[in-house]
Design an enzyme around this catalytic site. Structure first.
Site, short mmCIF file in Angstrom:
data_model
loop_
_atom_site.label_atom_id
_atom_site.label_comp_id
_atom_site.label_asym_id
_atom_site.label_seq_id
_atom_site.Cartn_x
_atom_site.Cartn_y
_atom_site.Cartn_z
N LEU A 150 0.85 -1.18 0.00
CA LEU A 150 0.00 0.00 0.00
C LEU A 150 0.89 1.23 0.00
CD1 LEU A 150 -2.68 -0.91 2.75
CD2 LEU A 150 -2.98 -1.01 0.26
N ASP A 151 0.41 2.32 -0.56
CA ASP A 151 1.15 3.58 -0.51
C ASP A 151 1.38 3.99 0.93
OD1 ASP A 151 1.12 3.68 -3.26
OD2 ASP A 151 -0.52 5.12 -3.39
N THR A 152 2.42 4.77 1.15
CA THR A 152 2.77 5.23 2.49
C THR A 152 1.59 5.90 3.19
OG1 THR A 152 5.10 5.51 1.94
CG2 THR A 152 4.27 6.77 3.81
#
Length: 225
Positions: free
Chosen positions: A61-63
């Protein structure tokens, strides 16, 4: 659901068995340790398993995205999950609060995505016919005067896909400081559910983080009691 203490950041375990753990990933924590000493999801691995082999991230997942993140504790479930994500039998659903109002109640976005590098501004993802195919389905779950609460299904797993597709349609995700406008409560994007085609089937949901809830409430969301 089980919570587990962890010194570097709160570790909220949504599901676990001998094969996998699904955590509620906090926003602001990267999944990979790209720089020595950086806190990441991988930093919590020793708290999840004492085995010499693993754990492993089954996807990413994106940060700035929170929500369901699957971690394999053994090699065989890692391979099984990777295959499930590749052949689309693993189902991921996102919630997003976007700025503006999409026309209609549902639709599909099919726009190819390309990574663009700029030595001054860094990299970002753009829509470009030369890019990789990317498709996102969306459905309206609620609206306020200025915001819309969407359910997003990503049929391809491109980097920043949900963020770029929503921005390209004219309704960027609230708090997207790269493709939209910053928000004091950060990016309003949640990996809300994950279904894995194991036997028995594993279905996990993540609650929206506290900072995202006021915008959801504006759009008609009510916390389950």
């Amino acid at each position: 659901m089980m919570s587990q203490s962890f010194s570097l950041f709160p570790l909220d375990i949504l599901y676990n068995d001998q094969r996998i753990v699904v955590i509620n990933k906090p926003a602001g924590i990267p999944v990979h340790s790209n720089v020595a000493g950086t806190i990441s999801i991988e930093s919590c691995f020793p708290a999840l398993s004492k085995r010499r082999d693993g754990p492993w991230l089954a996807h990413r997942l994106d940060t700035d995205t929170s929500g369901c993140l699957a971690i394999a504790l053994r090699k065989q479930p890692l391979i099984a999950m990777q295959e499930a994500f590749a052949n689309k039998t693993a189902l991921k659903t996102y919630w997003a609060v976007v700025q503006g109002h999409p026309e209609g109640e549902s639709g599909t976005i099919s726009l190819p995505l390309l990574k663009q590098n700029d030595r001054h501004k860094g990299w970002r993802i753009i829509t470009d016919l030369k890019g990789s195919p990317a498709t996102t389905s969306w459905r309206v779950l609620g609206r306020s005067d200025t915001l819309t609460w969407l359910e997003l299904t990503l049929h391809t797993g491109r980097t920043h896909q949900a963020r770029v597709h929503c921005a390209a349609m004219g309704w960027p995700i609230a708090g997207d400081n790269l493709y939209g406008t910053e928000h004091k409560h950060g990016l309003h994007l949640l990996a809300q559910s994950l279904v894995l085609p194991f036997t028995p089937r594993i279905a996990v949901t993540a609650p929206p983080r506290a900072a995202m809830q006021p915008a959801l409430v504006q759009c008609g969301w009510k916390e389950e009691t």
